[in-house]
Scaffold this motif. Sequence first.
Motif, PDB file in Angstrom:
ATOM      1  N   VAL A  70       0.836  -1.196   0.000  1.00 40.42           N
ATOM      2  CA  VAL A  70       0.000   0.000   0.000  1.00 40.42           C
ATOM      3  C   VAL A  70       0.872   1.248   0.000  1.00 40.42           C
ATOM      4  O   VAL A  70       1.813   1.351   0.798  1.00 40.42           O
ATOM      5  CB  VAL A  70      -0.916   0.011   1.247  1.00 40.42           C
ATOM      6  N   ALA A  71       0.561   2.205  -0.869  1.00 37.85           N
ATOM      7  CA  ALA A  71       1.254   3.491  -0.874  1.00 37.85           C
ATOM      8  C   ALA A  71       0.595   4.395   0.160  1.00 37.85           C
ATOM      9  O   ALA A  71      -0.307   5.174  -0.148  1.00 37.85           O
ATOM     10  CB  ALA A  71       1.200   4.120  -2.252  1.00 37.85           C
ATOM     11  N   GLY A  72       1.017   4.253   1.405  1.00 36.50           N
ATOM     12  CA  GLY A  72       0.426   5.033   2.482  1.00 36.50           C
ATOM     13  C   GLY A  72       1.004   4.623   3.817  1.00 36.50           C
ATOM     14  O   GLY A  72       1.932   3.810   3.889  1.00 36.50           O
ATOM     15  N   PHE A  73       0.449   5.182   4.891  1.00 40.43           N
ATOM     16  CA  PHE A  73       0.919   4.881   6.235  1.00 40.43           C
ATOM     17  C   PHE A  73       0.222   3.618   6.738  1.00 40.43           C
ATOM     18  O   PHE A  73      -1.007   3.564   6.834  1.00 40.43           O
ATOM     19  CB  PHE A  73       0.616   6.033   7.189  1.00 40.43           C
ATOM     20  N   VAL A  74       1.032   2.618   7.066  1.00 41.04           N
ATOM     21  CA  VAL A  74       0.534   1.357   7.624  1.00 41.04           C
ATOM     22  C   VAL A  74       1.002   1.290   9.072  1.00 41.04           C
ATOM     23  O   VAL A  74       2.159   1.637   9.373  1.00 41.04           O
ATOM     24  CB  VAL A  74       1.070   0.157   6.819  1.00 41.04           C
ATOM     25  N   ASP A  75       0.138   0.854   9.972  1.00 36.80           N
ATOM     26  CA  ASP A  75       0.517   0.848  11.391  1.00 36.80           C
ATOM     27  C   ASP A  75       1.591  -0.194  11.674  1.00 36.80           C
ATOM     28  O   ASP A  75       1.925  -1.030  10.834  1.00 36.80           O
ATOM     29  CB  ASP A  75      -0.702   0.650  12.291  1.00 36.80           C
ATOM     30  N   GLU A  76       2.147  -0.120  12.892  1.00 36.83           N
ATOM     31  CA  GLU A  76       3.284  -0.968  13.243  1.00 36.83           C
ATOM     32  C   GLU A  76       2.938  -2.450  13.262  1.00 36.83           C
ATOM     33  O   GLU A  76       3.824  -3.305  13.154  1.00 36.83           O
ATOM     34  CB  GLU A  76       3.870  -0.546  14.594  1.00 36.83           C
ATOM     35  N   ASP A  77       1.662  -2.792  13.383  1.00 36.32           N
ATOM     36  CA  ASP A  77       1.237  -4.192  13.375  1.00 36.32           C
ATOM     37  C   ASP A  77       0.923  -4.698  11.972  1.00 36.32           C
ATOM     38  O   ASP A  77       0.522  -5.845  11.812  1.00 36.32           O
ATOM     39  CB  ASP A  77       0.011  -4.376  14.273  1.00 36.32           C
ATOM     40  N   ARG A  78       1.061  -3.839  10.990  1.00 35.45           N
ATOM     41  CA  ARG A  78       0.780  -4.192   9.594  1.00 35.45           C
ATOM     42  C   ARG A  78      -0.644  -4.708   9.416  1.00 35.45           C
ATOM     43  O   ARG A  78      -0.894  -5.659   8.681  1.00 35.45           O
ATOM     44  CB  ARG A  78       1.801  -5.203   9.069  1.00 35.45           C
ATOM     45  N   ALA A  79      -1.575  -4.049  10.091  1.00 35.36           N
ATOM     46  CA  ALA A  79      -2.976  -4.459  10.046  1.00 35.36           C
ATOM     47  C   ALA A  79      -3.910  -3.338   9.612  1.00 35.36           C
ATOM     48  O   ALA A  79      -4.962  -3.598   9.032  1.00 35.36           O
ATOM     49  CB  ALA A  79      -3.415  -4.970  11.422  1.00 35.36           C
ATOM     50  N   THR A  80      -3.515  -2.090   9.864  1.00 36.35           N
ATOM     51  CA  THR A  80      -4.393  -0.940   9.632  1.00 36.35           C
ATOM     52  C   THR A  80      -3.730   0.052   8.688  1.00 36.35           C
ATOM     53  O   THR A  80      -2.549   0.357   8.833  1.00 36.35           O
ATOM     54  CB  THR A  80      -4.715  -0.241  10.972  1.00 36.35           C
ATOM     55  N   VAL A  81      -4.498   0.553   7.731  1.00 36.72           N
ATOM     56  CA  VAL A  81      -4.039   1.660   6.894  1.00 36.72           C
ATOM     57  C   VAL A  81      -4.438   2.944   7.601  1.00 36.72           C
ATOM     58  O   VAL A  81      -5.625   3.252   7.728  1.00 36.72           O
ATOM     59  CB  VAL A  81      -4.659   1.607   5.489  1.00 36.72           C
ATOM     60  N   ARG A  82      -3.452   3.680   8.065  1.00 40.99           N
ATOM     61  CA  ARG A  82      -3.747   4.938   8.759  1.00 40.99           C
ATOM     62  C   ARG A  82      -4.170   6.017   7.766  1.00 40.99           C
ATOM     63  O   ARG A  82      -5.121   6.759   8.002  1.00 40.99           O
ATOM     64  CB  ARG A  82      -2.519   5.412   9.529  1.00 40.99           C
ATOM     65  N   PHE A  83      -3.452   6.102   6.655  1.00 42.58           N
ATOM     66  CA  PHE A  83      -3.735   7.129   5.656  1.00 42.58           C
ATOM     67  C   PHE A  83      -3.062   6.739   4.356  1.00 42.58           C
ATOM     68  O   PHE A  83      -1.916   6.286   4.353  1.00 42.58           O
ATOM     69  CB  PHE A  83      -3.213   8.493   6.128  1.00 42.58           C
ATOM     70  N   ALA A  84      -3.760   6.903   3.264  1.00 41.33           N
ATOM     71  CA  ALA A  84      -3.195   6.654   1.939  1.00 41.33           C
ATOM     72  C   ALA A  84      -3.733   7.740   1.009  1.00 41.33           C
ATOM     73  O   ALA A  84      -4.945   7.795   0.773  1.00 41.33           O
ATOM     74  CB  ALA A  84      -3.578   5.268   1.431  1.00 41.33           C
ATOM     75  N   PRO A  85      -2.883   8.619   0.493  1.00 46.58           N
ATOM     76  CA  PRO A  85      -3.369   9.794  -0.232  1.00 46.58           C
ATOM     77  C   PRO A  85      -4.185   9.486  -1.476  1.00 46.58           C
ATOM     78  O   PRO A  85      -5.022  10.298  -1.867  1.00 46.58           O
ATOM     79  CB  PRO A  85      -2.084  10.552  -0.579  1.00 46.58           C
ATOM     80  N   HIS A  86      -3.968   8.324  -2.096  1.00 39.48           N
ATOM     81  CA  HIS A  86      -4.674   8.010  -3.333  1.00 39.48           C
ATOM     82  C   HIS A  86      -5.666   6.859  -3.160  1.00 39.48           C
ATOM     83  O   HIS A  86      -6.176   6.338  -4.158  1.00 39.48           O
ATOM     84  CB  HIS A  86      -3.664   7.667  -4.429  1.00 39.48           C
TER      85      HIS A  86
END
Length: 334
Positions: A70-86
């Motif tokens: 994913v082109a975006g911020f992934v949390d430290e547990d690799r489970a949640t996309v915090r934010f992805a601009p596109h």
Amino acid sequence: MRAGEDVPLTVGIDVGGTNIRASVVDGSGEVLDTVTAPTPHSARALEDGLARAVRELCGRHAIGAVGLAVAGFVDEDRATVRFAPHLPWEDAPVAQRLTERLGLPVILEHDANAALWAEYRFGAAAGGRNVVLVAIGTGIGAALLSNGQLYRGSFGVAPELGHLQVVPNGRACPCGKRGCWERYCSGTALVDTAIEFLATDPQRSTLLARESGRDPGSLTGRRVAGAAQDGDPVAQEVMADFARWLGLGLAFVSDIFDPDLIVVAGGVSSSAPLFLDDAREHYAASITGARHRRLARIRTAQLGEAAGMIGAAELARAAVLAEQNGHPVAQARR
């Protein structure tokens, strides 16, 4: 037995702003099958599309897990996309949702991290210990391998190297800052620099000037690189400026991380013969204490646009094998 034949097949998915590309990858990093689809614009529709792609591949292969790049911020547990601009996800528990729908383990990974892991396992970063990947496209994505492990930072978002400020009060960046490295060293930067150079001498007759004059919106980084390859003097000056910024930025990066290997990836890397040798010279001249330290090797990526899918699939495979061996689901060492 072929290397990797005894480990499960996994699916790696490149979740791009325009297209979803999902591939079945074996334990030796070989892509066996691929499906593509347009990227939907709502979170529910996107997850529906991802589930359809995986189910289609599961109909043809025995799949053990799924990895999403994913082109975006992934949390430290690799489970949640915090934010992805596109992408239409924000603080979305994507891994859990897809795991429940598919009945398969699903992990997320930042796309640059996934690409670096693929290059480390099967490509240009093989044998590296402390490696930086710089993916140069529209902007700059980056990833860091430290002693054979991906470094994600405390909250899963490191390293954002493209937004190091290299020019105080410089070009405006979509991130909200000014003078970020990617504003001078990216496909977008090639266009901006070309426009600036052409503006300093509007009467200069070159192929790039004529094309830009006919249709300013047609100018792209790829076209600038092509014009440089064809001998256009302005385009060649642009590429020389790009090489200078790349070398300077890599010197900053090396002063911070001291890698033994730097991998240049992304769409602009396909034009590496136009700039990489010059960038190496600028890097060697700019790094602190160059005469008293070993310099990192600088190489171009080998796996191309498939790297994110291969890396995501390989990280999903490592998680499954770790779970099977009674270890916590985490990135396995090579």
